[in-house]
Design an enzyme around this catalytic site. Structure first.
Site: not given
Ligand SMILES: C[S@@+](CC[C@H](N)C(=O)[O-])C[C@H]1O[C@@H](n2cnc3c(N)ncnc32)[C@H](O)[C@@H]1O
Length: 211
Positions: A35, A87, A113, A149
């Protein structure tokens, strides 16, 4: 609203030492899910506690969140879950991570993000080069899940992944979740917020099609 961490900052050029799968998990032969951008790992804790036939690995760029997740991991003594601080875009330079990616059954990018400004697109975690590296490492049949979203971010991620001819879209209606890394369809932390606020969710699954 929290400030996003800039992944292009030099602070994130190095990642912590990544142990081997045998060091990470009690049974390193279980199916492995990665993930990316796991925050403090609440979603992965939910998954790992219930699905003892899977190993879960989370990568997160915010060190404080990874520390919190690791402390909780020690407390709960969970042996099929591990967290790495770093990262995600730099991890594929790491030898151990390359071996791990060759073993993963699936990868999720849940609500990454968005980085709305065009000049900041380079900070988005999904980049053509990153997807190319994944396509070179992942085994045939491995899956990538994306969820967001933000429609504009979804279109960008979908275009970036679909432009790599190794990945084919899967029709969600025919997808058997019961055999996936998330058979109970648990929600991520961000997803719970999005559902509570009745925002739209855009998602897609891709399969690595050639070897
Ligand atoms: C909006 S949050 C979503 C967290 C979680 N996936 C969820 O659905 O609740 C995005 C997460 O990705 C992390 N992140 C952003 N860029 C990253 C990168 N390049 N590598 C690893 N993590 C990253 C952020 O720090 C943040 O925790």
């Amino acid at each position: 609203m929290r400030q996003h961490v800039n992944p292009l900052s030099k602070n994130f050029d190095e990642i912590e030492r990544v142990p081997s799968l045998i060091e990470m998990f009690d049974d390193s032969k279980l199916n492995l899910h990665l993930d990316i951008g796991c925050a403090a790992g609440e979603f992965l804790f939910d998954l790992a506690l219930v699905n003892s036939n899977w190993n879960y690995l989370g990568i997160e760029i915010r060190e404080r969140l990874v520390k919190t997740a690791k402390l909780k991991l020690q407390e709960k003594k969970i042996k099929n879950l591990y967290f790495i601080f770093g990262n995600a875009n730099n991890i594929l330079n790491d030898y151990q991570i390359k071996l791990i990616i060759k073993n993963v059954k699936s990868i999720s990018f849940n609500f990454p993000d968005p980085w709305f400004k065009k000049r900041h697109y380079k900070r988005r975690v999904i980049q053509p080069e990153f997807i190319k590296s994944l396509s070179n490492l992942l085994q045939k049949g491995s899956l990538i899940f994306i969820k967001t979203d933000v429609k504009e971010l979804f279109d960008y991620m979908d275009f970036t992944i679909s432009s790599n001819l190794s990945f084919k879209k899967i029709d969600k209606n025919y997808f058997n979740y019961s055999e996936s890394y998330n058979p109970n369809k648990f929600f991520t932390t961000r997803e719970k917020y999005v559902i509570m606020n009745k925002f739209d969710i855009f998602e897609r699954i891709y399969i690595k099609s050639d070897s």
